[in-house]
Design an enzyme around this catalytic site. Sequence first.
Site, mmCIF file in Angstrom:
data_model
loop_
_atom_site.group_PDB
_atom_site.id
_atom_site.type_symbol
_atom_site.label_atom_id
_atom_site.label_comp_id
_atom_site.label_asym_id
_atom_site.label_seq_id
_atom_site.Cartn_x
_atom_site.Cartn_y
_atom_site.Cartn_z
ATOM 1 N N CYS A 1 0.815 37.911 -31.643
ATOM 2 C CA CYS A 1 1.804 37.061 -32.298
ATOM 3 C C CYS A 1 2.267 37.686 -33.619
ATOM 4 O O CYS A 1 2.984 38.676 -33.582
ATOM 5 C CB CYS A 1 1.278 35.634 -32.451
ATOM 6 S SG CYS A 1 2.632 34.442 -32.482
ATOM 7 N N HIS B 1 -0.284 34.241 -26.999
ATOM 8 C CA HIS B 1 -1.697 34.185 -27.397
ATOM 9 C C HIS B 1 -2.612 34.294 -26.182
ATOM 10 O O HIS B 1 -3.016 33.275 -25.623
ATOM 11 C CB HIS B 1 -1.989 32.863 -28.117
ATOM 12 C CG HIS B 1 -1.350 32.761 -29.451
ATOM 13 N ND1 HIS B 1 -2.020 33.051 -30.621
ATOM 14 C CD2 HIS B 1 -0.091 32.420 -29.805
ATOM 15 C CE1 HIS B 1 -1.194 32.874 -31.638
ATOM 16 N NE2 HIS B 1 -0.020 32.494 -31.170
ATOM 17 N N GLU C 1 -5.634 34.936 -26.057
ATOM 18 C CA GLU C 1 -6.990 34.439 -26.337
ATOM 19 C C GLU C 1 -7.218 33.014 -25.840
ATOM 20 O O GLU C 1 -8.355 32.633 -25.579
ATOM 21 C CB GLU C 1 -7.300 34.546 -27.845
ATOM 22 C CG GLU C 1 -6.558 33.598 -28.778
ATOM 23 C CD GLU C 1 -5.193 34.091 -29.242
ATOM 24 O OE1 GLU C 1 -4.589 34.933 -28.551
ATOM 25 O OE2 GLU C 1 -4.705 33.608 -30.289
HETATM 26 N N1 GLN Z 1 4.449 33.267 -38.085
HETATM 27 C C1 GLN Z 1 4.901 33.843 -36.853
HETATM 28 C C2 GLN Z 1 5.912 32.957 -36.139
HETATM 29 O O1 GLN Z 1 5.998 31.799 -36.415
HETATM 30 C C3 GLN Z 1 3.737 34.163 -35.947
HETATM 31 C C4 GLN Z 1 3.016 32.959 -35.479
HETATM 32 C C5 GLN Z 1 1.644 33.269 -34.950
HETATM 33 O O2 GLN Z 1 1.065 34.315 -35.226
HETATM 34 N N2 GLN Z 1 1.071 32.329 -34.217
HETATM 35 O O3 GLN Z 1 6.636 33.423 -35.291
#
Ligand code: GLN
Length: 541
Positions: A385, A511, A513
């Site tokens: 992310c 994600h 995970e």
């Molecule tokens: N801050 C980034 C976004 O909103 C990444 C979010 C995250 O790592 N879950 O796109």
Amino acid sequence: MADNCKYIFVTGGVSSSLGKGITAASLAKLLQSREYSVTIQKLDPYINIDPGTLNPYEHGECYVTEDGAETDLDLGHYERFLNVPTSQANNVTTGRIYQSVIDKERRGEYLGKTVQVIPHITDEIKESIKKLGKTGKYDFVITEIGGTVGDIESLPYVEAVRQLNYELGKTNHLVIHLTLIPYLAASGELKTKPTQHSVKMLLEYGVQPDILVCRTEHALNQELKNKIARFCNVEPTSVIEAIDASTIYKVPILMLEEKLDEVVLQKLGMETDSIHNLTKWRDFLDKFQNPKRTVTIGLVGKYVELKDSYKSIAESFIHAGAANEVKVDLKWIHSESINDDNVSDKLGNLAGILVAPGFGRRGIGGKVAAIKYARENNVPFFGICLGMQCAVIEFGRNVLNLEDVDSSEINTSAGNPVIDMMESQKNVTEKGGTMRLGAYPCQLQDDSLALQVYGEKNITERHRHRYEFNNDYTEQYKTGGMNLTGINPDSNLVEIVEIPEHPWFMGVQFHPEYKSTVANPHPLFVGFVKAAVSVSELIHS
Ligand code: GLN
């Protein structure tokens, strides 16, 4: 499948953090291993609608389900143990209960009645418990009541359990109370008094626990179990020892030895001679506990002081380590402590570098420096992310040599906003539950590392973000050597970036995970650890 669902409530006494989630998940695992279908629900007594707006330092990781609910991290344990997806219905907070009651009141559904904690709030709690049972999908619904008995805020939940006691009927439900038997080193004694008091408190609320699961640092002898049973009105066989375990994954086996599931089945009038199938679980445990070697991987993030902030990532490494028959020694590195000058000292001995998800500006410089180091030194890299977004920034700055490269999350007026806010987010003003959340499809490019690792072209993964790769830069990145190898087929959003020149460099917008379980270690973590093992073999040869 069940037409007569049984309900099991798990309350906690004496102290918080005794592991109600792990106890619930372990019991569920044992019942599942006897071929019952089980789901676990967490009721959280706080007033936030969900933990999505909570700072990770407050509450650890926010776990995201397939249907896009932002939930308590215990749901992660439920999925990792059971390998069955959870949903919004599996996590209910006081905020959500009140919101629903207040919405009903505004719609006039209470027909002029005074709306009160009893019966309206407790009815709403009972409905959210029975909702899962009513799906007809489960033989058992295990409901974990957050907090500790005696807390003001968990009172309505205990009251709901009391009411369900006679509504559901004797053989359709039971209450397990998780408690602590402290050890007094000075006198060398285990003490039962706090447990007696905590059960008394439950009794004051009208709830008699059926089974006591007793957390302890030392084994409980029969005499002590008899004493607890006598004072707390339970049978001695219903006093279950939960001795401290070296890993949470051993707890189901310890609970099996203590016959927790057998006592549960007996009390619910069900047969107990079905056979457990825990072969896969034991196989995992054996590999996890007897690794052939150790591989050191760095986790670069800004919430590393509280390891629960990255719970699912840490657990995914346990699954992937076992799959590779290695122990992953995770080094937690604060992104704010890294800069271009010290990066090789900080990251020099690592066989792999993971850059974690996150929000906001703090620590971004360190993340970008860590990625530059991994890219230039051929260290396996995995960005999740925000970690993926930083990889795109780093590549734009240092390989494509673009000026003023940034994510518009960090600099709204960047000359080259290679990561930009998603169109769908631009008019969003509220914070809670408004990110791009939950499962979305992704198509993998032929000849990509991602396709090789997943072994299938069409995947779905869970999301939690507002920003994305800016598709205006697609051609520049591809020509410059960063491939965009995973794309959402509906929105064209970039899900995966790779550098084919590098031995293992992968950034993912989603994600992974959240989907790694004991039964199904996530292929990306398995592949990343495997790449790290090869590097560490080179370092040590
Ligand atoms: N801050 C980034 C976004 O909103 C990444 C979010 C995250 O790592 N879950 O796109």
